[in-house]
Design a protein around this motif. Structure first.
Motif, PDB file in Angstrom:
ATOM      1  N   ASN A 175      26.993 -24.362   1.065  1.00  0.00           N
ATOM      2  CA  ASN A 175      26.725 -23.515   2.236  1.00  0.00           C
ATOM      3  C   ASN A 175      26.556 -22.050   1.844  1.00  0.00           C
ATOM      4  O   ASN A 175      27.301 -21.168   2.295  1.00  0.00           O
ATOM      5  N   ARG A 176      25.554 -21.763   1.045  1.00  0.00           N
ATOM      6  CA  ARG A 176      25.364 -20.385   0.583  1.00  0.00           C
ATOM      7  C   ARG A 176      23.918 -20.120   0.187  1.00  0.00           C
ATOM      8  O   ARG A 176      23.160 -21.043  -0.127  1.00  0.00           O
ATOM      9  N   ALA A 177      23.576 -18.837   0.163  1.00  0.00           N
ATOM     10  CA  ALA A 177      22.307 -18.352  -0.373  1.00  0.00           C
ATOM     11  C   ALA A 177      22.599 -17.040  -1.075  1.00  0.00           C
ATOM     12  O   ALA A 177      23.359 -16.207  -0.558  1.00  0.00           O
ATOM     13  N   GLN A 178      21.977 -16.824  -2.230  1.00  0.00           N
ATOM     14  CA  GLN A 178      22.385 -15.675  -3.053  1.00  0.00           C
ATOM     15  C   GLN A 178      21.269 -15.217  -3.979  1.00  0.00           C
ATOM     16  O   GLN A 178      20.374 -15.995  -4.330  1.00  0.00           O
ATOM     17  N   ILE A 179      21.322 -13.941  -4.362  1.00  0.00           N
ATOM     18  CA  ILE A 179      20.468 -13.406  -5.424  1.00  0.00           C
ATOM     19  C   ILE A 179      21.327 -12.570  -6.357  1.00  0.00           C
ATOM     20  O   ILE A 179      22.325 -11.977  -5.963  1.00  0.00           O
ATOM     21  N   GLY A 180      20.926 -12.539  -7.628  1.00  0.00           N
ATOM     22  CA  GLY A 180      21.653 -11.768  -8.623  1.00  0.00           C
ATOM     23  C   GLY A 180      21.030 -11.936  -9.990  1.00  0.00           C
ATOM     24  O   GLY A 180      19.809 -12.087 -10.117  1.00  0.00           O
ATOM     25  N   GLN A 181      21.855 -11.926 -11.007  1.00  0.00           N
ATOM     26  CA  GLN A 181      21.415 -11.978 -12.403  1.00  0.00           C
ATOM     27  C   GLN A 181      21.577 -13.382 -12.971  1.00  0.00           C
ATOM     28  O   GLN A 181      22.577 -14.055 -12.716  1.00  0.00           O
ATOM     29  N   SER A 215      13.471  -4.279  -7.583  1.00  0.00           N
ATOM     30  CA  SER A 215      13.721  -5.024  -6.355  1.00  0.00           C
ATOM     31  C   SER A 215      13.735  -6.515  -6.675  1.00  0.00           C
ATOM     32  O   SER A 215      12.978  -6.998  -7.516  1.00  0.00           O
ATOM     33  N   VAL A 216      14.634  -7.224  -5.996  1.00  0.00           N
ATOM     34  CA  VAL A 216      14.710  -8.675  -6.124  1.00  0.00           C
ATOM     35  C   VAL A 216      14.696  -9.251  -4.714  1.00  0.00           C
ATOM     36  O   VAL A 216      15.427  -8.783  -3.833  1.00  0.00           O
ATOM     37  N   ALA A 217      13.853 -10.249  -4.491  1.00  0.00           N
ATOM     38  CA  ALA A 217      13.798 -10.926  -3.200  1.00  0.00           C
ATOM     39  C   ALA A 217      13.855 -12.432  -3.423  1.00  0.00           C
ATOM     40  O   ALA A 217      13.327 -12.953  -4.417  1.00  0.00           O
ATOM     41  N   PHE A 218      14.490 -13.122  -2.493  1.00  0.00           N
ATOM     42  CA  PHE A 218      14.630 -14.577  -2.532  1.00  0.00           C
ATOM     43  C   PHE A 218      14.186 -15.101  -1.172  1.00  0.00           C
ATOM     44  O   PHE A 218      14.731 -14.708  -0.142  1.00  0.00           O
ATOM     45  N   ARG A 219      13.198 -15.985  -1.180  1.00  0.00           N
ATOM     46  CA  ARG A 219      12.623 -16.479   0.069  1.00  0.00           C
ATOM     47  C   ARG A 219      12.704 -17.996   0.154  1.00  0.00           C
ATOM     48  O   ARG A 219      12.400 -18.699  -0.819  1.00  0.00           O
ATOM     49  N   ARG A 220      13.125 -18.467   1.312  1.00  0.00           N
ATOM     50  CA  ARG A 220      13.023 -19.885   1.635  1.00  0.00           C
ATOM     51  C   ARG A 220      11.967 -20.065   2.711  1.00  0.00           C
ATOM     52  O   ARG A 220      11.983 -19.393   3.731  1.00  0.00           O
ATOM     53  N   ASN A 221      11.068 -20.998   2.484  1.00  0.00           N
ATOM     54  CA  ASN A 221      10.075 -21.380   3.484  1.00  0.00           C
ATOM     55  C   ASN A 221      10.028 -22.901   3.505  1.00  0.00           C
ATOM     56  O   ASN A 221       9.306 -23.527   2.731  1.00  0.00           O
ATOM     57  N   GLY A 222      10.855 -23.506   4.349  1.00  0.00           N
ATOM     58  CA  GLY A 222      10.968 -24.954   4.373  1.00  0.00           C
ATOM     59  C   GLY A 222      11.673 -25.457   3.126  1.00  0.00           C
ATOM     60  O   GLY A 222      12.828 -25.109   2.860  1.00  0.00           O
ATOM     61  N   THR A 223      10.959 -26.247   2.332  1.00  0.00           N
ATOM     62  CA  THR A 223      11.525 -26.754   1.076  1.00  0.00           C
ATOM     63  C   THR A 223      11.083 -25.935  -0.125  1.00  0.00           C
ATOM     64  O   THR A 223      11.423 -26.279  -1.262  1.00  0.00           O
ATOM     65  N   ALA A 224      10.321 -24.880   0.111  1.00  0.00           N
ATOM     66  CA  ALA A 224       9.816 -24.038  -0.982  1.00  0.00           C
ATOM     67  C   ALA A 224      10.674 -22.783  -1.120  1.00  0.00           C
ATOM     68  O   ALA A 224      10.980 -22.113  -0.122  1.00  0.00           O
ATOM     69  N   PHE A 225      11.052 -22.472  -2.356  1.00  0.00           N
ATOM     70  CA  PHE A 225      11.900 -21.320  -2.645  1.00  0.00           C
ATOM     71  C   PHE A 225      11.226 -20.468  -3.719  1.00  0.00           C
ATOM     72  O   PHE A 225      10.728 -21.003  -4.723  1.00  0.00           O
ATOM     73  N   ASN A 226      11.222 -19.144  -3.520  1.00  0.00           N
ATOM     74  CA  ASN A 226      10.582 -18.222  -4.457  1.00  0.00           C
ATOM     75  C   ASN A 226      11.476 -17.034  -4.754  1.00  0.00           C
ATOM     76  O   ASN A 226      12.181 -16.542  -3.869  1.00  0.00           O
ATOM     77  N   ILE A 227      11.431 -16.564  -6.002  1.00  0.00           N
ATOM     78  CA  ILE A 227      12.043 -15.300  -6.408  1.00  0.00           C
ATOM     79  C   ILE A 227      10.920 -14.300  -6.655  1.00  0.00           C
ATOM     80  O   ILE A 227       9.923 -14.620  -7.315  1.00  0.00           O
ATOM     81  N   PHE A 228      11.108 -13.078  -6.156  1.00  0.00           N
ATOM     82  CA  PHE A 228      10.182 -11.986  -6.393  1.00  0.00           C
ATOM     83  C   PHE A 228      10.929 -10.860  -7.102  1.00  0.00           C
ATOM     84  O   PHE A 228      12.045 -10.508  -6.707  1.00  0.00           O
ATOM     85  N   VAL A 229      10.326 -10.303  -8.132  1.00  0.00           N
ATOM     86  CA  VAL A 229      10.844  -9.116  -8.788  1.00  0.00           C
ATOM     87  C   VAL A 229       9.785  -8.027  -8.697  1.00  0.00           C
ATOM     88  O   VAL A 229       8.637  -8.235  -9.098  1.00  0.00           O
ATOM     89  N   ASP A 230      10.158  -6.902  -8.125  1.00  0.00           N
ATOM     90  CA  ASP A 230       9.231  -5.786  -7.919  1.00  0.00           C
ATOM     91  C   ASP A 230       7.969  -6.230  -7.191  1.00  0.00           C
ATOM     92  O   ASP A 230       6.858  -5.814  -7.511  1.00  0.00           O
ATOM     93  N   GLY A 231       8.159  -7.097  -6.202  1.00  0.00           N
ATOM     94  CA  GLY A 231       7.060  -7.515  -5.347  1.00  0.00           C
ATOM     95  C   GLY A 231       6.215  -8.653  -5.868  1.00  0.00           C
ATOM     96  O   GLY A 231       5.316  -9.116  -5.172  1.00  0.00           O
ATOM     97  N   THR A 232       6.473  -9.125  -7.083  1.00  0.00           N
ATOM     98  CA  THR A 232       5.680 -10.192  -7.691  1.00  0.00           C
ATOM     99  C   THR A 232       6.495 -11.473  -7.774  1.00  0.00           C
ATOM    100  O   THR A 232       7.647 -11.447  -8.223  1.00  0.00           O
ATOM    101  N   SER A 233       5.909 -12.587  -7.367  1.00  0.00           N
ATOM    102  CA  SER A 233       6.591 -13.871  -7.471  1.00  0.00           C
ATOM    103  C   SER A 233       6.727 -14.256  -8.939  1.00  0.00           C
ATOM    104  O   SER A 233       5.744 -14.305  -9.675  1.00  0.00           O
ATOM    105  N   VAL A 234       7.961 -14.513  -9.371  1.00  0.00           N
ATOM    106  CA  VAL A 234       8.216 -14.780 -10.787  1.00  0.00           C
ATOM    107  C   VAL A 234       8.788 -16.170 -11.038  1.00  0.00           C
ATOM    108  O   VAL A 234       8.846 -16.617 -12.180  1.00  0.00           O
TER     109      VAL A 234
END
Length: 332
Positions: A175-181, A215-234
Motif C-alpha cells: 500500500n505505497r507509492a514512492q520515488i527516490g534513489q 527533477s524526478v517524476a513517477f507516473r501511473r497510468n493504469g498498468t503502465a508506470f514511468n519514471i521521468f528525470v528532468d522531464g525525460t522518460s528514463v
C-alpha cells in the motif's frame, strides 16, 4: 500545442517575439541585449502589470516556478510542498488542501531550512533523523487510481533513500507509492504496491543523484508506470496492483511503513502529488520552464535597466513571463 500552453493559461494574441538563439560567439544565451531585449510589440514591461489592452500579466503568465505546478491540473493536485520555509517545524501545503507536513528532528542538526535550492529555498536532511510527515495519505487508496509524484532533489550516491517522497501505510510494507534513489547508484527509482507484494521491487533509470539538482517524476497510468528525470522518460514497467489498498502516511525524506526504512541525506523542494496521470508534456514543462528561468536569470542579471530604472534582473514577473512566451509561443 494547445495541451502544452494549457499548463498556465492561453496567451493573448500579440506579435511573437524572436526565438532565443545562441549568439555569434557560441556562448549559449549569453548576449542579453541581442537575444532578449528585441521585443517587437508595444506591451509595457516597465511595471509588468498591464499590456496595451489592459490585460493583467498576473492573469496570463506564471509568477514563479510554483505557479507552474499550481496551474498543472489543479483539481487533481492533492498536496504541494514548496519546502521554502526559513523557520519552524512545518512544511506548508500550497495545494489548498491543508496537508501540511510536520518536521521531525533537531533544526540545524537533523534538518536545515531556507537554504538555496534550484528554484527558491529548500529543505535539507542529514540522513540520520530528519524528515517530514503527516498522519494521513493525500491519496488514501491506490485502488484503480492513477497518480503522479514529482519533486526536485539534490543528493549524491549517499542519498540513501528509495522513498524520499511517498505515500504509505504504517502497518505494512504494501500500500505505497514512492520515488527516490536506486542506491547506491545515481539513478532515480520508483515503486508502487497495492494490497499485495506486486510490484515486488522498484525500477530505475536516468541520472538524478550526482550532486546536482534534478527533477524526478513517477507516473501511473493504469498498468503502465514511468519514471521521468528532468522531464525525460528514463524507465518504464507494467504491473497490476492488487485492490483493497489503504494508505495512511505522507512523507518526505523518510518513509513510514511497518519495516525499518532509511533517512535521506540531501535536499528536496517543490514536491507535489496528483491523483492523475500527467501527460508527458506536462511533466516535461514543469522542469524545462524551470531550467529556462535559470538561464534567463543569469542572462538578465546584467541587462540594462528599463525606462523607470528597474533592472530586469530583479523582476521575477519579467523573467517568468518571457520564459513562458519563448518556451511556448514560439516553440509550437
Amino acid at each position: 500545442s494547445g495541451q502544452r500552453i494549457s499548463l498556465i493559461q492561453r496567451l493573448p494574441q500579440s506579435t511573437p517575439h524572436p526565438v532565443l538563439q545562441p549568439n555569434a560567439n557560441a556562448n549559449g544565451y549569453g548576449n542579453a541585449e541581442a537575444e532578449c531585449d528585441t521585443f517587437t510589440d508595444s506591451h509595457s514591461y516597465t511595471n509588468a502589470d498591464t499590456d496595451t489592452n489592459a490585460n493583467s500579466y498576473s492573469n496570463v503568465y506564471p509568477g514563479s516556478f510554483a505557479a507552474v505546478i499550481l496551474a498543472t491540473e489543479p483539481a487533481n493536485l492533492k498536496g504541494y510542498w514548496k519546502c521554502n520555509e526559513t523557520s519552524g517545524t512545518t512544511l506548508a501545503d500550497s495545494s489548498g488542501n491543508s496537508k501540511n507536513l510536520t518536521i521531525t528532528g533537531a533544526i540545524n542538526t537533523n534538518y536545515w531550512l531556507g537554504e538555496t535550492g534550484e528554484q527558491g529555498r529548500c529543505f535539507r536532511t542529514d540522513g540520520v533523523a530528519g524528515y517530514a510527515s503527516r498522519n494521513d495519505a493525500v491519496i488514501p487508496s491506490l485502488d484503480n487510481t492513477n497518480f503522479t509524484l514529482f519533486a526536485l532533489f539534490k543528493g549524491g550516491t549517499d542519498f540513501n533513500v528509495q522513498a524520499a517522497l511517498a505515500i504509505s501505510n504504517s502497518s505494512t510494507t504494501n500500500n505505497r507509492a514512492q520515488i527516490g534513489q536506486n542506491q547506491p547508484t545515481s539513478q532515480a527509482s520508483a515503486l508502487a504496491r497495492g494490497n499485495s507484494g506486486v510490484m515486488a521491487s522498484g525500477f530505475s533509470g536516468g541520472t538524478a543523484f550526482d550532486g546536482s539538482w534534478h527533477s524526478v517524476a513517477f507516473r501511473r497510468n493504469g498498468t503502465a508506470f514511468n519514471i521521468f528525470v528532468d522531464g525525460t522518460s528514463v524507465a518504464s514497467t507494467t504491473a497490476t496492483l492488487a485492490t483493497g489498498s489503504t494508505c495512511n502516511r505522507t512523507t518526505l525524506m523518510h518513509m513510514l511503513t511497518s519495516g525499518t526504512t532509511a533517512y535521506a541525506k540531501g535536499s528536496i523542494q517543490h514536491a507535489a502529488i496528483w491523483n492523475r496521470a500527467l501527460s508527458d508534456s506536462e511533466i516535461m514543462a514543469n522542469k524545462q520552464l524551470g531550467l529556462l528561468i535559470l538561464r534567463l536569470r543569469r542572462l538578465l542579471a546584467n541587462a540594462n535597466p528599463d525606462s523607470d530604472g528597474n533592472a530586469y534582473g530583479n523582476s521575477d514577473r519579467y523573467l517568468y513571463s518571457h520564459a513562458y512566451r519563448y518556451s511556448h509561443t514560439n516553440r509550437d
